[in-house]
Design an enzyme around this catalytic site. Structure first.
Site, PDB file in Angstrom:
ATOM      1  N   CYS A   2      14.926  22.908  10.803  1.00 27.13           N
ATOM      2  CA  CYS A   2      16.280  22.346  10.771  1.00 27.13           C
ATOM      3  C   CYS A   2      16.764  22.368   9.327  1.00 27.13           C
ATOM      4  O   CYS A   2      16.005  22.686   8.423  1.00 27.13           O
ATOM      5  CB  CYS A   2      16.250  20.898  11.238  1.00 27.13           C
ATOM      6  N   ARG A  27      19.168  27.897   9.385  1.00 28.11           N
ATOM      7  CA  ARG A  27      17.874  27.260   9.652  1.00 28.11           C
ATOM      8  C   ARG A  27      17.764  26.724  11.082  1.00 28.11           C
ATOM      9  O   ARG A  27      16.703  26.283  11.510  1.00 28.11           O
ATOM     10  CB  ARG A  27      17.667  26.089   8.686  1.00 28.11           C
ATOM     11  N   TRP A  74      17.278  22.752  15.090  1.00 25.32           N
ATOM     12  CA  TRP A  74      16.680  23.783  15.944  1.00 25.32           C
ATOM     13  C   TRP A  74      15.581  23.064  16.702  1.00 25.32           C
ATOM     14  O   TRP A  74      14.588  22.629  16.124  1.00 25.32           O
ATOM     15  CB  TRP A  74      16.112  24.899  15.077  1.00 25.32           C
ATOM     16  N   ASN A 100      13.357  17.378   8.981  1.00 24.82           N
ATOM     17  CA  ASN A 100      13.006  18.761   9.283  1.00 24.82           C
ATOM     18  C   ASN A 100      11.483  18.838   9.335  1.00 24.82           C
ATOM     19  O   ASN A 100      10.820  18.397   8.408  1.00 24.82           O
ATOM     20  CB  ASN A 100      13.542  19.672   8.163  1.00 24.82           C
ATOM     21  N   GLY A 101      10.946  19.358  10.443  1.00 28.79           N
ATOM     22  CA  GLY A 101       9.498  19.467  10.574  1.00 28.79           C
ATOM     23  C   GLY A 101       9.006  18.814  11.849  1.00 28.79           C
ATOM     24  O   GLY A 101       9.766  18.660  12.804  1.00 28.79           O
ATOM     25  N   GLU A 485       9.925  48.253  13.244  1.00 32.43           N
ATOM     26  CA  GLU A 485      10.990  47.445  12.645  1.00 32.43           C
ATOM     27  C   GLU A 485      12.353  47.783  13.258  1.00 32.43           C
ATOM     28  O   GLU A 485      13.172  46.892  13.512  1.00 32.43           O
ATOM     29  CB  GLU A 485      10.993  47.645  11.114  1.00 32.43           C
ATOM     30  N   LYS A 489      14.619  44.940  14.995  1.00 30.80           N
ATOM     31  CA  LYS A 489      15.973  44.649  14.523  1.00 30.80           C
ATOM     32  C   LYS A 489      16.966  44.704  15.682  1.00 30.80           C
ATOM     33  O   LYS A 489      17.799  43.825  15.863  1.00 30.80           O
ATOM     34  CB  LYS A 489      16.341  45.679  13.452  1.00 30.80           C
ATOM     35  N   GLU A 492      16.475  41.743  18.137  1.00 32.02           N
ATOM     36  CA  GLU A 492      16.917  40.468  17.584  1.00 32.02           C
ATOM     37  C   GLU A 492      18.418  40.280  17.697  1.00 32.02           C
ATOM     38  O   GLU A 492      18.876  39.225  18.114  1.00 32.02           O
ATOM     39  CB  GLU A 492      16.581  40.407  16.090  1.00 32.02           C
ATOM     40  N   HIS A 508       0.071  58.791  25.737  1.00 31.38           N
ATOM     41  CA  HIS A 508      -1.001  57.977  26.316  1.00 31.38           C
ATOM     42  C   HIS A 508      -0.444  56.847  27.179  1.00 31.38           C
ATOM     43  O   HIS A 508      -1.161  55.897  27.498  1.00 31.38           O
ATOM     44  CB  HIS A 508      -1.895  57.412  25.205  1.00 31.38           C
ATOM     45  N   LYS A 608      16.330  31.344  11.043  1.00 28.84           N
ATOM     46  CA  LYS A 608      15.959  32.170   9.895  1.00 28.84           C
ATOM     47  C   LYS A 608      14.521  31.943   9.447  1.00 28.84           C
ATOM     48  O   LYS A 608      13.785  32.880   9.223  1.00 28.84           O
ATOM     49  CB  LYS A 608      16.925  31.904   8.731  1.00 28.84           C
TER      50      LYS A 608
HETATM   51  O1  M6R Z   1      10.631  34.156   6.044  1.00 27.92           O
HETATM   52  P1  M6R Z   1       9.597  35.085   6.575  1.00 27.92           P
HETATM   53  O2  M6R Z   1       9.681  36.442   5.967  1.00 27.92           O
HETATM   54  O3  M6R Z   1       8.202  34.534   6.480  1.00 27.92           O
HETATM   55  O4  M6R Z   1       9.926  35.253   8.122  1.00 27.92           O
HETATM   56  C1  M6R Z   1       9.072  35.966   8.946  1.00 27.92           C
HETATM   57  C2  M6R Z   1       9.746  36.291  10.255  1.00 27.92           C
HETATM   58  O5  M6R Z   1      10.068  35.127  10.953  1.00 27.92           O
HETATM   59  C3  M6R Z   1      11.010  37.119  10.027  1.00 27.92           C
HETATM   60  O6  M6R Z   1      10.732  38.314   9.369  1.00 27.92           O
HETATM   61  C4  M6R Z   1      11.708  37.436  11.359  1.00 27.92           C
HETATM   62  O7  M6R Z   1      10.949  38.327  12.104  1.00 27.92           O
HETATM   63  C5  M6R Z   1      13.109  37.939  11.039  1.00 27.92           C
HETATM   64  N1  M6R Z   1      14.048  37.326  11.886  1.00 27.92           N
HETATM   65  C6  M6R Z   1      13.214  39.410  11.132  1.00 27.92           C
HETATM   66  O8  M6R Z   1      14.482  39.919  11.098  1.00 27.92           O
END
Ligand code: M6R
Length: 613
Positions: A2, A27, A74, A100-101, A485, A489, A492, A508, A608
């Protein structure tokens, strides 16, 4: 995970807090709330949804007061609802808390507090903090209310377990806020006749660039005219401010429609800035402990999500340039698998935020095993950087979009620089090769500036394919992680089904999912594996796939024979090529999401930084 914000000063805190929450929305964004101390009463406004919803609700109530706290949530305990939104109150309604936590012992505490007569209104772990402080206040003797609150919060801090950053406001102590930190980020913005408490710097950067990063166990008291810091034992400590070099403009969208597209375009500068420090920092690293680095026998890379994909590329670098056996683990897996006791091992944690709980947990385990630890991180003062023995900062500026782009390419660049330096130190890379790599690295920001010019062509292609149900990405060697990746992307931000594979593997099994019209993206720069990729194109095309080849100069002609569409990316060293090859895939994800009307910077169900396990 959060975002929290607090304000004490001479102005009405409402707008400061709402604006701060907007900057922290990355966040978490399933509900938000504010509490403002108006005269001697706390006025709380909370709402489900994004901060914009809260802003509308707050405008109706229009609270006025110079002390306030806010929160964007969150959900971890309890569904997203108004009752579960922060700030949470004690029974009297005079004390409010944002958090937060996770409070791990909240169930035990809640039972105890219930037996003592406290009434709970939410399903959250946070609410126990408010009631526990209330309980402690009732049993605290002090010369005045400020001292009483301080003592009660100190006592509460010792009773709760878990990971937390907390902000506390009490109606009886106007002009005063308390913050507490254990394993969740908390930073104080030091202004002129105003001070801020926040989960991250962008929340107050518009007002001050002086920050105080709290350490675990520390507590801070904010008043209009100053800040008092206490260490874990309750002893007063000197406040040491850090000057933040990011300006607000850097932290904002700079005229782009979304942070994601802005951050893709930030990449030439991000690489430039990262390389500038790589030159000095790695040289320092080598200078300081060259002997230890020469002796390294193993490297363990630990990361999550996109950072994990950067780590997968890093493995090729470290093994090829430095000759050091390297394993790459998802942090969430590393933590729970048996790691044999290797000697002379360095664990490298890669993280944009430096606050990812899985990564922090895994690196702590590596530390316990006696390994040296290095963070590759983008956030100054973050938890990871404080846990690790050393940190290399990827200076790519704040990354706000949930989908990571510029942090990814900066992480790979850092890993390359590190591998080349290690290789030079242990003799695996010759002076001549080192010079060649260094030259290519220096040229990389310019190559990246050329690469981002591809947006128009990629955007045009997405018109044709954006409605496809499934997308496939294929690559080999250093470009295999780029296939992973590219798929991540796209998933997401567009919520489309997408998968990345090593191109040699499709026969395979995965080839069975290719159907008529399935878009298949082939990462096939000129080089050793180009011919093999041409065969993979043919295999997919024979099954009806719509094949898009991403190649380099010289590969165009042959690629055109086996692909429906060909993109040419500027050519660099084979090993550095993934840094450029990912760019068309970043644009692809962005434009497909845009055409589908998705919430690009804040995709559903994501946040994030994932600060819970
Ligand atoms: O802040 P971090 O790099 O440790 O985050 C790791 C992942 O949560 C982060 O890379 C996530 O996969 C992103 N949303 C990718 O776009």
């Amino acid at each position: 995970m959060c975002g929290i914000i607090g304000y004490v000063g001479e102005n009405n805190s409402t707008s400061y807090i709402i604006n701060g929450l907007k900057k922290l929305e990355y966040r978490g964004y399933d509900s938000a709330g504010i509490s403002i101390l108006q005269d001697d009463k706390i006025v709380t406004v909370r709402s489900v949804g994004k901060v914009a919803e809260l802003e509308k609700a707050a405008l109706q109530v229009n609270p006025q007061g110079t002390t306030g706290i806010g929160h964007t949530r969150w959900a971890t305990h309890g569904r997203p609802s108004e009752e579960n939104s922060h700030p949470h109150r004690d029974c009297s309604g005079e004390l409010v808390v944002v958090h937060n936590g996770i409070i791990e012992n909240y169930l035990t505490l809640r039972d105890k507090l219930k037996k003592l007569g406290h009434t709970f209104k939410s399903e959250t772990d946070t609410e126990v903090i408010a009631h526990l402080i209330e309980e402690n206040l009732a049993h605290t003797r002090a010369a005045n209310d400020e001292e009483k609150l301080l003592k009660a919060v100190q006592k509460t801090n010792g009773q709760i377990a878990g990971a937390f950053a907390i902000g506390v406001m009490w109606a009886r102590t106007p002009g005063m806020l308390i913050g507490v930190k254990t394993q969740s980020p908390l930073v104080v913005g030091l202004g002129k006749k105003e001070n801020f408490l926040a989960s991250d710097v962008p929340a107050f950067l518009q007002h001050t660039n002086k920050a105080l990063f709290l350490e675990d166990g520390e507590m801070v008291v904010l008043r209009t005219d100053g800040v008092t810091l206490f260490d874990a034992s309750g002893k007063e400590k000197k406040v040491k401010a850090t000057k933040i070099s990011w300006d607000q403009k850097t932290a904002e969208k700079g005229g782009y429609a979304h942070f994601m597209i802005k951050e893709i375009y930030d990449q030439p500068q991000a690489l430039e800035d990262t390389l500038r420090t790589a030159r000095t920092d790695f040289a320092k690293l080598l200078g300081v402990d060259e002997k230890a680095l020469r002796a390294l026998r193993n490297i363990h890379i630990i990361a999550c999500g996109t950072a994990y994909h950067a780590g997968l590329v890093g493995k090729y670098y470290l093994e090829q340039l430095a000759g050091i056996p390297t394993s790459v683990d998802l942090a969430s897996e590393y933590k729970y698998r048996t790691i044999p006791p290797f000697e002379k091992t360095l664990a490298i944690a890669i993280s944009q935020s430096g606050e990812t709980a899985d990564t922090i947990g895994a690196i702590k385990k590596a530390k316990k095993l006696g390994f040296g630890t290095l963070a590759i991180c983008n956030v100054l003062g973050s938890t990871l950087t404080r846990v690790c023995d050393g940190t290399f900062f990827t200076h790519c500026g704040p990354e706000i979009s949930v989908a990571s782009t510029k942090a990814f390419t900066s992480q790979i660049t850092s890993l390359f620089a590190l591998a080349a330096c290690l290789g030079k130190a242990n003799g695996h890379t010759s002076e001549a090769d080192f010079e060649k790599y260094a030259k290519n690295l220096v040229r990389l920001p310019k190559d990246m500036a050329q690469t981002v010019k591809m947006e128009y062509d990629v955007r045009h292609l997405t018109r044709k394919i954006y409605k496809a149900d499934r997308f496939i990405f294929l690559g080999r060697n250093v470009n295999f992680p780029i296939a992973l990746e590219g798929a991540l992307k796209l998933k997401e931000v567009s919520y489309r089904s997408a998968e990345g594979f090593a191109a040699g593997e499709i026969k395979h099994g995965p080839i069975s999912i290719i159907d008529k019209g399935t878009p298949v993206f082939m990462l096939m720069p000129q080089g050793e594996l180009f011919e093999k990729m041409l065969s993979a194109c043919q295999e997919c095309r024979a099954r009806g796939a719509y094949v898009v080849a991403i190649t380099t100069k010289g590969g165009e002609k042959q690629a055109k024979e086996v692909a429906d569409k060909v993109f040419v990316v500027p050519q660099t060293d084979d090993l550095l090529q993934p840094i450029l090859n990912v760019v068309p895939l970043q644009f692809l994800a962005y434009w497909i999401a845009k055409r589908l009307g998705c919430d690009i910077d804040q995709p559903r169900n994501l946040a994030k930084s994932v600060t819970v396990e």
